[in-house]
Design a protein around this motif. Structure first.
Motif, PDB file in Angstrom:
ATOM      1  N   ILE A 327      22.394   0.082  12.034  1.00 35.05           N
ATOM      2  CA  ILE A 327      22.431  -0.004  13.632  1.00 35.05           C
ATOM      3  C   ILE A 327      22.741   1.242  13.910  1.00 35.05           C
ATOM      4  O   ILE A 327      23.784   2.008  13.400  1.00 35.05           O
ATOM      5  CB  ILE A 327      23.764  -1.064  13.944  1.00 35.05           C
ATOM      6  N   PRO A 328      21.949   1.891  15.032  1.00 33.45           N
ATOM      7  CA  PRO A 328      22.353   3.404  15.206  1.00 33.45           C
ATOM      8  C   PRO A 328      23.720   3.411  15.778  1.00 33.45           C
ATOM      9  O   PRO A 328      24.207   2.532  16.244  1.00 33.45           O
ATOM     10  CB  PRO A 328      21.266   3.639  16.151  1.00 33.45           C
ATOM     11  N   ALA A 329      24.335   4.710  15.579  1.00 30.85           N
ATOM     12  CA  ALA A 329      25.744   4.835  15.794  1.00 30.85           C
ATOM     13  C   ALA A 329      26.012   4.439  17.236  1.00 30.85           C
ATOM     14  O   ALA A 329      27.000   4.081  17.653  1.00 30.85           O
ATOM     15  CB  ALA A 329      26.085   6.255  15.458  1.00 30.85           C
ATOM     16  N   GLU A 330      25.302   4.965  18.272  1.00 34.09           N
ATOM     17  CA  GLU A 330      25.522   4.812  19.551  1.00 34.09           C
ATOM     18  C   GLU A 330      25.470   3.207  19.724  1.00 34.09           C
ATOM     19  O   GLU A 330      26.223   2.781  20.639  1.00 34.09           O
ATOM     20  CB  GLU A 330      24.390   5.194  20.636  1.00 34.09           C
ATOM     21  N   GLU A 331      24.559   2.412  19.257  1.00 34.72           N
ATOM     22  CA  GLU A 331      24.586   0.993  19.594  1.00 34.72           C
ATOM     23  C   GLU A 331      25.672   0.534  18.907  1.00 34.72           C
ATOM     24  O   GLU A 331      26.559  -0.362  19.630  1.00 34.72           O
ATOM     25  CB  GLU A 331      23.293   0.568  18.920  1.00 34.72           C
ATOM     26  N   LEU A 332      26.335   0.954  17.930  1.00 36.87           N
ATOM     27  CA  LEU A 332      27.572   0.330  17.150  1.00 36.87           C
ATOM     28  C   LEU A 332      28.733   0.710  18.154  1.00 36.87           C
ATOM     29  O   LEU A 332      29.577  -0.037  18.534  1.00 36.87           O
ATOM     30  CB  LEU A 332      27.889   0.982  16.022  1.00 36.87           C
ATOM     31  N   LEU A 333      28.521   1.809  18.944  1.00 44.53           N
ATOM     32  CA  LEU A 333      29.785   2.156  19.815  1.00 44.53           C
ATOM     33  C   LEU A 333      29.815   1.431  20.863  1.00 44.53           C
ATOM     34  O   LEU A 333      30.898   0.769  21.479  1.00 44.53           O
ATOM     35  CB  LEU A 333      29.638   3.656  20.171  1.00 44.53           C
ATOM     36  N   ARG A 334      28.603   0.942  21.574  1.00 44.75           N
ATOM     37  CA  ARG A 334      28.447  -0.121  22.641  1.00 44.75           C
ATOM     38  C   ARG A 334      28.982  -1.250  22.197  1.00 44.75           C
ATOM     39  O   ARG A 334      29.857  -1.850  23.008  1.00 44.75           O
ATOM     40  CB  ARG A 334      26.995   0.028  23.216  1.00 44.75           C
ATOM     41  N   LYS A 335      28.781  -1.838  21.179  1.00 45.77           N
ATOM     42  CA  LYS A 335      29.253  -3.039  20.614  1.00 45.77           C
ATOM     43  C   LYS A 335      30.739  -3.176  20.772  1.00 45.77           C
ATOM     44  O   LYS A 335      31.293  -3.781  20.968  1.00 45.77           O
ATOM     45  CB  LYS A 335      28.484  -3.225  19.093  1.00 45.77           C
ATOM     46  N   SER A 336      31.148  -2.011  19.998  1.00 41.56           N
ATOM     47  CA  SER A 336      33.004  -1.810  19.956  1.00 41.56           C
ATOM     48  C   SER A 336      33.328  -1.818  21.055  1.00 41.56           C
ATOM     49  O   SER A 336      34.343  -2.488  21.334  1.00 41.56           O
ATOM     50  CB  SER A 336      32.987  -0.734  19.051  1.00 41.56           C
ATOM     51  N   GLU A 337      32.700  -1.139  22.190  1.00 43.93           N
ATOM     52  CA  GLU A 337      33.297  -1.023  23.449  1.00 43.93           C
ATOM     53  C   GLU A 337      33.576  -2.494  24.048  1.00 43.93           C
ATOM     54  O   GLU A 337      34.404  -2.829  25.072  1.00 43.93           O
ATOM     55  CB  GLU A 337      32.576  -0.380  24.582  1.00 43.93           C
ATOM     56  N   LYS A 338      32.266  -3.247  23.968  1.00 41.77           N
ATOM     57  CA  LYS A 338      32.382  -4.679  24.644  1.00 41.77           C
ATOM     58  C   LYS A 338      33.662  -5.611  24.150  1.00 41.77           C
ATOM     59  O   LYS A 338      33.973  -6.472  24.640  1.00 41.77           O
ATOM     60  CB  LYS A 338      30.789  -5.262  24.029  1.00 41.77           C
ATOM     61  N   LEU A 339      33.891  -5.436  22.931  1.00 42.71           N
ATOM     62  CA  LEU A 339      34.827  -6.186  21.971  1.00 42.71           C
ATOM     63  C   LEU A 339      36.172  -5.590  22.619  1.00 42.71           C
ATOM     64  O   LEU A 339      37.147  -6.178  22.982  1.00 42.71           O
ATOM     65  CB  LEU A 339      34.587  -5.901  20.731  1.00 42.71           C
ATOM     66  N   TYR A 340      36.551  -4.094  22.529  1.00 40.17           N
ATOM     67  CA  TYR A 340      37.935  -3.630  22.448  1.00 40.17           C
ATOM     68  C   TYR A 340      38.422  -3.653  24.145  1.00 40.17           C
ATOM     69  O   TYR A 340      39.449  -3.562  24.367  1.00 40.17           O
ATOM     70  CB  TYR A 340      38.102  -2.237  21.786  1.00 40.17           C
TER      71      TYR A 340
END
Lengths: 537, 57
Positions: A327-340
């Motif tokens: 998963i590209p890094a930017e996409e992973l960051l977006r996923k994390s933001e949605k959660l935290y």
């Protein structure tokens, strides 16, 4: 609710038979809950937690069996106990069953492989007998004394035979799953692994990537220790080097003893011609010998080992594989933001509840770099050992397959009871932000692990919500669509419960880090983490 | 070395499973020719006697 315990003195059945029996017992009409276990300390503690332990059961010893049943009336209980006792003495159905090795050998005189899973202290005697008959051995048994392992392996080497193990959870021989293994594609990548779930993860990811495995030889963690000296690592490399199906050889292990690592690298340098990938997880990045620079790639995670093995074969296939697995890094960051973004201020800790030993270890290695101190029952350093393995502290990752959780009971890959209880406990802690779960599919494992965790996942989420918190649950499913449990089906079930499912264990640990750091992990830090763990070194 | 290993890689698997029955069932599910040995731990006392005997003899 009445509960009854019946203790059968000096009565033994293996933990998997007992698990099966417990599941059957729960289905008896009128029974509320039931368990049939050996009377070990852990099992009695679990019976207590399940409300299934009464005075009679408390005095059971380790070699006694406890039948525990709860139901609305004494009459139903007594009837259920009677049924369970009948099931205990029922002869097995299909298949060829024997009570001695000698008679089994008479029935299958041309046997070429044996799986030995007796307690470690009895393993040597049986294994040597098999080697005498020219039979290769997959030695699943734990707690085989290292002196025994050395003797067995030297004996096997003299006879040109393979001993996979001791404590080898997995092998894939001729595309067949031996012990705990997945249904993977046949292909050009040969794997030698001193780490059981490491072999499972790499072989699964190679399959998902569109390539396949020629042979997967599980050599056991002890093989790369100084005492054993990598005997079977070297024998396996020799065999895969000769094998015409194998084009790339991938080595997976927790850091080998430095002398053994040197011996292996020297052997590869001077005696081989094929391409190699190493994944010595948690070890120092080593200087690749000049002669090997063109044909050996060093990696630090199972994720990278699988992808680099594919890259060495076919650059085009690798590019497609990267899209499926990474998963590209930017996409992973977006996923994390949605959660935290849904967390309360107090929520900051991660809790990893793992069933796979190598998956636990890989997570610890990654989290050490991203989050710092992580406590565990299998810690990277002694100071990070949990005082009580049943109780988490700050960031905690537990390996529920370790001895303290498994003596006298089935492994958590098969029996989800301990993990389900722990999951609900963790959800009650107001400081917990993220829970990590691994689901290992394949032969030997639970027939539907996602389903078996459904109630506990729901309860955990509800417990947090009732207290005004959002609990992020991440999961990685180590499996393929050809596994009996089916990867897609398991993934869908988990996602329908609000679980975020990641394609690799390494990505799960990286996402957990980003989520727990609640926005402090920026894109550049994440890029560095990717470079360190997901790319070749 | 490795001749017998190469032979294994080229042969149909024929497996003896000793101990955990679930592995035997998995072999049968994969249509592997296999037999199972039901293993029971010898009584503790017997092992102790065996150890003493092996020391005496």
């Amino acid at each position: 609710m009445p509960v009854k315990n019946v203790v059968k003195k000096n009565f033994y059945r293996d933990s998997l038979q007992l698990l099966h029996l417990s599941e059957q017992a729960k289905k008896i009409e009128g029974v509320m809950d039931a368990a049939v276990v050996m009377g070990t300390k852990t099992n009695k503690e679990i019976l207590e937690k399940l409300g299934l332990l009464v005075e009679e059961g408390k005095i059971a010893g380790e070699s006694d069996m406890v039948i525990a049943v709860s139901a609305s009336t004494e009459e139903i209980i007594n009837k259920a106990v009677e049924t369970i006792e009948k099931m205990l003495t029922k002869p097995p159905k299909a298949g060829q069953y024997f009570y001695s090795l000698e008679t089994a050998l008479e029935a299958l005189p041309d046997a070429n492989l044996a799986i030995v899973s007796v307690p470690g202290e009895y393993a040597k005697e049986i294994t040597l007998k098999l080697l005498d008959r020219g039979i290769h051995v997959h030695l699943f048994s734990d707690h085989v004394p290292i002196e025994d392992e050395l003797e067995i392996k030297e004996y096997a080497k003299e006879r040109g035979l393979l001993v996979m193990g001791a404590a080898a959870g997995t092998s894939i021989i001729n595309n067949k799953a031996i012990a705990f293994a997945n249904v993977v594609n046949k292909g050009p990548i040969g794997i030698v692994a001193a780490a059981g779930t490491g072999l499972q993860e790499v072989s699964v990811l190679i399959t998902v990537a569109g390539s396949g495995v020629s042979q997967g030889i599980g050599i056991g963690g002890g093989d790369v220790k100084k005492k054993v000296g990598g005997i079977m690592a070297l024998e396996s490399i020799k065999a895969l080097e000769k094998d015409t199906e194998t084009k790339v050889v991938t080595l997976v292990a927790k850091p080998p003893d430095p002398e053994v690592q040197k011996k292996i690298l020297d052997y590869i340098t001077y005696n081989t011609k094929k391409k190699y990938v190493t994944c010595f997880m948690g070890g120092k990045v080593f200087e690749v010998p000049n002669q090997l620079k063109e044909r050996l790639v060093q990696t630090r995670t199972l994720h990278a080992a699988a992808l680099e093995s594919v890259r060495l074969l076919d650059e085009k296939l690798f590019k497609e594989a990267e899209k499926k697995i990474s998963i590209p890094a930017e996409e992973l960051l977006r996923k994390s933001e949605k959660l935290y973004s849904q967390f309360e201020e107090k929520q900051k800790y991660i809790r990893g509840l793992f069933t796979g030993g190598t998956l636990t270890y890989e997570s610890l290695i990654i989290l050490k770099e991203t989050l710092g101190d992580v406590y565990s029952n299998a810690p990277l350093e002694p100071r990070l050992g949990l005082k009580n393995p049943y109780k988490s502290f700050q960031h905690t990752v537990v390996d529920l397959g370790e001895e303290e959780f498994t003596i006298g009971r089935a492994h958590p890959m098969i029996d989800p009871t301990i993990r389900n209880l722990r999951l609900i406990e963790e959800a009650k802690d107001p400081e917990v932000a993220v829970i990590l779960l691994d689901f290992v599919l394949g032969y030997g494992s639970h027939s539907d692990p996602a389903e078996a965790h459904t109630e506990a996942i729901r309860k955990a989420k509800e417990t947090a919500e009732k207290n005004g918190r959002y609990l992020a649950i991440l999961a990685h499913v180590c499996g393929t669509d050809r596994d009996p449990q089916n990867l897609s089906l398991q993934t869908k079930k988990l996602e329908s419960l609000g679980v975020t499912v990641l394609p690799t264990n390494a990505l799960m640990a990286i996402l957990a880090s980003a989520v727990a750091s609640k926005g402090r992990m920026k894109e550049d830090t994440l890029e560095r983490t990717y470079e360190s763990f997901l790319f070749p070194q | 070395m490795s001749e017998k290993v190469m032979e294994l890689f080229k042969s149909e698997l024929k497996v003896i499973n000793i101990g955990i029955e679930i592995f035997y069932n998995a072999l049968l599910d994969q249509e592997i020719k296999a037999v199972h040995v039901t293993w029971q731990p010898p009584p503790k006392l017997e092992k102790e006697y065996k150890d003493i005997l092996s020391k005496i003899l």
